[in-house]
Design a protein around this motif. Structure first.
Motif, mmCIF file in Angstrom:
data_model
loop_
_atom_site.group_PDB
_atom_site.id
_atom_site.type_symbol
_atom_site.label_atom_id
_atom_site.label_comp_id
_atom_site.label_asym_id
_atom_site.label_seq_id
_atom_site.Cartn_x
_atom_site.Cartn_y
_atom_site.Cartn_z
ATOM 1 N N THR A 42 0.837 -1.195 0.000
ATOM 2 C CA THR A 42 0.000 0.000 0.000
ATOM 3 C C THR A 42 0.874 1.247 0.000
ATOM 4 O OG1 THR A 42 -0.149 0.274 2.415
ATOM 5 C CG2 THR A 42 -1.709 -1.251 1.375
ATOM 6 N N THR A 43 0.402 2.289 -0.668
ATOM 7 C CA THR A 43 1.173 3.532 -0.723
ATOM 8 C C THR A 43 0.253 4.723 -0.924
ATOM 9 O OG1 THR A 43 2.991 4.705 -1.826
ATOM 10 C CG2 THR A 43 1.625 3.270 -3.210
ATOM 11 N N GLY A 44 0.589 5.822 -0.243
ATOM 12 C CA GLY A 44 -0.187 7.049 -0.359
ATOM 13 C C GLY A 44 0.524 8.132 -1.139
ATOM 14 N N ARG A 45 1.843 8.215 -0.958
ATOM 15 C CA ARG A 45 2.620 9.215 -1.671
ATOM 16 C C ARG A 45 2.980 8.733 -3.073
ATOM 17 N NH1 ARG A 45 2.266 13.992 0.243
ATOM 18 N NH2 ARG A 45 4.410 14.569 -0.239
ATOM 19 N N LEU A 49 -1.306 -0.904 -4.051
ATOM 20 C CA LEU A 49 -2.621 -0.408 -3.655
ATOM 21 C C LEU A 49 -2.503 1.063 -3.284
ATOM 22 C CD1 LEU A 49 -3.540 -3.369 -1.262
ATOM 23 C CD2 LEU A 49 -3.906 -3.224 -3.735
ATOM 24 N N ALA A 50 -3.195 1.922 -4.020
ATOM 25 C CA ALA A 50 -3.150 3.368 -3.782
ATOM 26 C C ALA A 50 -4.147 3.745 -2.694
ATOM 27 C CB ALA A 50 -3.485 4.123 -5.071
ATOM 28 N N THR A 51 -3.717 4.622 -1.778
ATOM 29 C CA THR A 51 -4.591 5.029 -0.680
ATOM 30 C C THR A 51 -5.547 6.141 -1.077
ATOM 31 O OG1 THR A 51 -3.222 6.809 0.251
ATOM 32 C CG2 THR A 51 -2.675 4.554 0.891
ATOM 33 N N ASN A 52 -5.236 6.884 -2.144
ATOM 34 C CA ASN A 52 -6.075 8.031 -2.520
ATOM 35 C C ASN A 52 -6.176 8.129 -4.036
ATOM 36 O OD1 ASN A 52 -4.068 10.384 -3.474
ATOM 37 N ND2 ASN A 52 -3.094 9.270 -1.785
ATOM 38 N N GLU A 83 -0.036 4.003 -14.027
ATOM 39 C CA GLU A 83 0.767 2.942 -14.636
ATOM 40 C C GLU A 83 1.509 2.113 -13.595
ATOM 41 O OE1 GLU A 83 3.277 4.825 -17.470
ATOM 42 O OE2 GLU A 83 1.664 5.173 -18.909
ATOM 43 N N ASP A 84 1.617 2.626 -12.367
ATOM 44 C CA ASP A 84 2.302 1.910 -11.289
ATOM 45 C C ASP A 84 1.339 1.244 -10.314
ATOM 46 O OD1 ASP A 84 5.477 2.827 -11.102
ATOM 47 O OD2 ASP A 84 4.204 4.300 -12.096
ATOM 48 N N MET A 85 0.094 1.719 -10.260
ATOM 49 C CA MET A 85 -0.849 1.279 -9.241
ATOM 50 C C MET A 85 -1.803 0.223 -9.792
ATOM 51 S SD MET A 85 -0.029 2.972 -6.545
ATOM 52 C CE MET A 85 1.693 3.355 -6.938
ATOM 53 N N ASP A 86 -2.022 -0.844 -9.030
ATOM 54 C CA ASP A 86 -2.916 -1.925 -9.451
ATOM 55 C C ASP A 86 -4.360 -1.689 -9.029
ATOM 56 O OD1 ASP A 86 -1.048 -4.153 -10.566
ATOM 57 O OD2 ASP A 86 -0.055 -3.479 -8.743
ATOM 58 N N ILE A 87 -4.566 -1.132 -7.856
ATOM 59 C CA ILE A 87 -5.914 -0.908 -7.337
ATOM 60 C C ILE A 87 -5.985 0.460 -6.671
ATOM 61 C CG2 ILE A 87 -7.556 -1.604 -5.524
ATOM 62 C CD1 ILE A 87 -7.025 -4.459 -6.150
ATOM 63 N N ILE A 129 -15.043 -1.118 3.066
ATOM 64 C CA ILE A 129 -13.784 -1.821 3.284
ATOM 65 C C ILE A 129 -13.925 -3.281 2.859
ATOM 66 C CG2 ILE A 129 -12.222 -2.691 5.069
ATOM 67 C CD1 ILE A 129 -11.759 0.246 4.426
ATOM 68 N N GLU A 130 -15.068 -3.883 3.152
ATOM 69 C CA GLU A 130 -15.291 -5.289 2.795
ATOM 70 C C GLU A 130 -15.292 -5.466 1.279
ATOM 71 O OE1 GLU A 130 -17.043 -3.547 5.009
ATOM 72 O OE2 GLU A 130 -16.211 -4.511 6.807
ATOM 73 N N GLU A 131 -15.944 -4.562 0.545
ATOM 74 C CA GLU A 131 -15.967 -4.646 -0.916
ATOM 75 C C GLU A 131 -14.562 -4.494 -1.493
ATOM 76 O OE1 GLU A 131 -20.386 -2.787 -1.959
ATOM 77 O OE2 GLU A 131 -18.702 -1.439 -1.554
ATOM 78 N N LYS A 132 -13.812 -3.547 -0.952
ATOM 79 C CA LYS A 132 -12.455 -3.326 -1.456
ATOM 80 C C LYS A 132 -11.554 -4.505 -1.084
ATOM 81 C CE LYS A 132 -11.588 -0.354 -3.470
ATOM 82 N NZ LYS A 132 -11.458 -0.103 -4.936
ATOM 83 N N GLY A 133 -11.750 -5.070 0.091
ATOM 84 C CA GLY A 133 -10.972 -6.247 0.471
ATOM 85 C C GLY A 133 -11.218 -7.412 -0.455
ATOM 86 N N ARG A 134 -12.474 -7.601 -0.858
ATOM 87 C CA ARG A 134 -12.803 -8.665 -1.807
ATOM 88 C C ARG A 134 -12.139 -8.410 -3.159
ATOM 89 N NH1 ARG A 134 -14.067 -13.780 -2.309
ATOM 90 N NH2 ARG A 134 -15.386 -13.548 -0.441
#
Length: 517
Positions: A432-435, A449-452, A461-465, A476-481
């Motif tokens: 996970t990453t925010g910056r 996984l992007a936080t924002n 191009e670097d972020m998967d979700i 949170i449950e939907e995103k976890g799935r």
């Protein structure tokens, strides 16, 4: 229960617990702007509050605790008024007692029956372990053999011979900067030994060549004796000195790899239970949203993986500092909880004897993103571990054999931490990453996984979700799935963004402890 303001004309903010005396700015809050969060209705900002940063919603007297996530993240260094920006200028870490309550929150848990568990398409190894990738690795015993390892990998790749072996993902030179100028026994030596052998046996490697100089402290024959290693058609060793120099070693290494190729290629993906997945958990370039969106969403995915019989490895000990009491409550035994606390105490002593302090973390980038103290960062980082029982605690690069949610002691520096997890057996990784961290991890695919949403769009191009949509109503449950399903697809061969970009050749960074002699 977190509460997000809902009036469209007002900037959004979020209160993560009814106990909190701060809110987090979802949108930028301009000076004079009024927020509308239950328990904080009508509070106006006394100055501009940047996205991801904190604003006080009640008076916090000098010396009083500042609460976020319902937990202490620091103490006020001056009186803080409702509407004030809360950050380094008026906050310090401080000391306070923590109730470890070993095992008090542990639950009776059992994974799903075997027939109901999710599956992925992976590689079944001869020893029964399961891989998600099929690489050949060139390990180096010492920095002095690093160039030769790279030359070998380049020679094999450029020869075009890999075109004949489509089931092989590539040749990876795992080079590092140590192996000599170190003590020949003790903590540092043991860590390097565990790391090297852990990579050599990671199920994502089909074959391994270990190359040394010959006169280094980390002697290959000592490692072979320690682990009772016998050379085979998928494990070979050599040194530059015994082979007759650079050119002859490269030629011998290329020949050895070519001999491995047919057997390494003779594999097919097959249906394997998700219980065979060992997921490494990482966060880097964190921000004020990390503990609200991506980290708890990844935690929900870990809960699903554990439910399906798999394993999740939380690490980065300096980045759970201050949140360890939340993990000890989930320990399956007092021994497991106390082992975690013993590693925390080791880090306190380690930082002190090197002239540092635990609050040296967060980084400048973390602080720019809204994180003020290590306590705040840790509470968010620990959310990656989900909610299930803590079943085991491991030292750096130890083999992970327990199922469920486990912890491995590592530094917070991402490449070093992930190297320990992969050495422990991780065959897939979520980061996970925010910056906006740029990172990959051969031989273990890394899912970003992007936080924002803002950063996700900048670095798509670097972020998967994108987990930023949690702030827009996705649960949170939907995103976890969503994360769990991507884990299964990537484990089955779908390339992550970091793999598409070619990351992973330079991220093997064993933890160096002790004096360089």
């Amino acid at each position: 229960m977190s509460q997000v303001s809902a009036i469209a004309s007002q900037p959004r903010s979020i209160r993560l617990s009814d106990k909190d005396n701060v809110v987090v700015a979802v949108d930028e809050i301009g000076q004079g702007a009024v927020i509308n969060v239950p328990g904080a209705n009508g509070v106006a900002a006394n100055g501009r509050i940047t996205k991801g940063h904190k604003m006080a919603i009640s008076t916090i007297a000098k010396g009083a605790p500042i609460l976020k996530f319902g937990q202490i993240i620091g103490f006020a260094t001056q009186d803080i008024l409702p509407g004030d920006w809360v950050h380094e200028h008026n906050t310090e870490m401080g000391e306070f007692e923590r109730d470890y309550a070993f095992g008090a929150g542990a639950r009776n848990e059992a994974p799903l029956p075997v027939a109901e568990r999710a599956t992925f398409q992976g590689y079944r190894r001869a020893n029964g372990r399961s891989g998600t990738r099929n690489y050949i690795g060139i390990l180096t015993s010492v920095n002095c053999s690093a160039s030769v390892a790279r030359f070998m990998a380049e020679a094999v790749t450029k020869s075009g011979i890999l075109d004949q072996y489509p089931n092989i993902d590539g040749i990876i030179p795992f080079v590092h900067g140590t192996g000599c100028g170190m003590a020949s026994k003790g903590e540092g030596f043991d860590i390097l030994k565990r790391t090297q052998w852990g990579y050599a046996t990671n199920p994502n490697l089909a074959g391994v060549l270990l190359v040394g100089l010959g006169c280094e402290v980390f002697q290959i024959h000592r490692m072979k004796e320690a682990y009772n290693i016998v050379e085979s058609d998928t494990f070979r060793t050599m040194t530059i000195q015994d082979s007759g120099g650079t050119r002859k070693t490269i030629e011998a290494g290329v020949a050895a790899i070519k001999e491995m190729l047919p057997k390494a290629n003779d594999v097919k993906r097959e249906t394997i239970s998700a219980s065979e997945l060992i997921l490494a958990l990482q966060c880097g370039g964190s921000d004020g949203y990390s503990g609200i969106t991506a980290n708890p969403a990844l935690g929900a995915a870990v809960d699903l993986l554990v439910k399906h019989g798999g394993t999740g490895i939380l690490s980065e000990t300096p980045e759970i500092y201050g949140a360890e009491h939340l993990l000890t409550r989930r320990a399956v035994s007092r021994d497991v909880g106390e082992k975690l606390i013993s590693r925390i105490k080791w880090w306190e002593e380690y930082a002190a004897r090197n002239g540092g302090e635990m609050n040296n973390n967060p980084s400048p980038g973390n602080k720019a993103g809204g994180l003020t103290t290590i306590l705040e960062k840790s509470l968010g980082a620990a959310a990656k571990g989900g909610t299930t029982n803590l079943t085991a605690v491991y030292e750096y690069a130890e083999p992970v054999t327990a199922k469920g949610f486990v912890f491995m002691d590592t530094p917070g520096y991402d490449p070093v931490s992930a190297t320990g997890q992969v050495a422990g057996g991780a065959n897939i990784l979520c980061f996970t990453t925010g910056r906006g961290s740029a990172y990959g991890c051969k031989p273990t695919p890394s899912i970003k996984l992007a936080t924002n949403t803002d950063m996700y769009k900048r670095m798509v191009e670097d972020m998967d979700i994108n987990c930023g949509d949690v702030l827009d109503g996705v649960t949170i449950e939907e995103k976890g799935r969503e994360i769990f399903e991507l884990i299964l697809r990537v484990a089955s061969g779908e390339q992550s963004k970091s793999e598409q970009l070619g990351y992973g050749d330079n991220e093997f960074v064993p933890w160096q402890i002790g004096a360089t002699m």
